[in-house]
Design an enzyme around this catalytic site. Sequence first.
Site, PDB file in Angstrom:
ATOM      1  N   CYS A 102       5.570  -8.559  15.027  1.00  0.00           N
ATOM      2  CA  CYS A 102       6.964  -8.487  14.571  1.00  0.00           C
ATOM      3  C   CYS A 102       7.892  -7.855  15.596  1.00  0.00           C
ATOM      4  O   CYS A 102       9.074  -8.196  15.648  1.00  0.00           O
ATOM      5  CB  CYS A 102       7.050  -7.733  13.245  1.00  0.00           C
TER       6      CYS A 102
ATOM      7  N   CYS B 279      -0.656  -1.085  11.711  1.00  0.00           N
ATOM      8  CA  CYS B 279       0.466  -1.039  10.777  1.00  0.00           C
ATOM      9  C   CYS B 279      -0.044  -0.917   9.346  1.00  0.00           C
ATOM     10  O   CYS B 279       0.472  -0.123   8.554  1.00  0.00           O
ATOM     11  CB  CYS B 279       1.341  -2.280  10.930  1.00  0.00           C
TER      12      CYS B 279
END
Length: 358
Positions: A201, A103
């Site tokens: 997440c 990410c």
Amino acid sequence: MKVGVALSGGVDSAVALYLLLKEGHEVKAFHMKTKEDEFFIKKEIKKKVCCSPSDTADAMRIAHFLGVEIEIVDVKEIFREKVIEPFKRDLLKGLTPNPCAHCNRFVKFGYLMDYVLNQGFDAFASGHYARIEFSEKYGRKVIKKGVDLKKDQSYFLARIEPWRIERLIFPNGIYTKEEIRKIAEEAGIHVAKKQESQDVCFIPDGSIENFLKDEGITLKDGDIITPEGEVVGRHFGYPLYTIGQRKGFKIEKFGRRYYVRGKIPEKNVVVVSDLEDVFFSGLIAEDPVWHVEVPEEFRCVCRVRKKSEEAPAVVKVKDNEVEVSFEKKVFAVTPGQIAAFYDGDTLLGGAIIKEGIR
């Protein structure tokens, strides 16, 4: 200076924004949306994760309180392409991927940073516990560990593109977490005591099994075997296990403590062995990203997981692979994780672990 700040809604990015304002910079906040709000509403959130609807609300409240403009940036498509899909593929290959590092490279310090710089900003900032400093030794700006070594996040930045370092600011790197919370409290920022994000997440319930099920993949039980091929128990789906793990499977043969030594995805088998068999003398890693120029062979320290001890090592670079030889054996070298290389507190770069060498 015009600075775009990645504002997650947590205390770290809030204080980074606040510190930049205090320094007199022209600041705008940018908040990423990685998943639809409905995704989090449907899930049981067992641990604090980032990018939830409550984080968006907090980010907007922080920006309003500090008097800065905030823009919500939709990164759902690039996040699925560069983070979720590779994570899923790697799990099925028997690897233990590191989605936060991916990410950072492709989304936060890739797509989002490009989006910010293309708006005419001079720099991009976040609340990471790391430092950007000019290195006389390497003749350029480098990433260094944050002064709070317990919270240092440089490991997750090991594979971002080197040119980006020149345009990055990490205001929090010179502070401890406790100092950051104190700054937030004194400034009246409402998230001063907000819980830290603890998990991936896009897996808010912490269950890889549920994640794969949502992606249309049902795990199957299988045999646990020794290196000699003896069946000693059953596992509940090989993607749930990682090198060095000793819990979460059913051992039918007692009298020994077993650790995960490896996985054979094509046979749906998990291989276990004694503790000494999950220590490694070296590793092979691929697709290295170097933040500085490195010779074909050099000495450094290597970290194979965020919380692993740093291991003195000799590194040999050849084309798109790196061979690492440790001075002392290292526990649980895990394919799919990041090998990060340091010269003291200077981050040299990182590569993806392909295999451990026993």
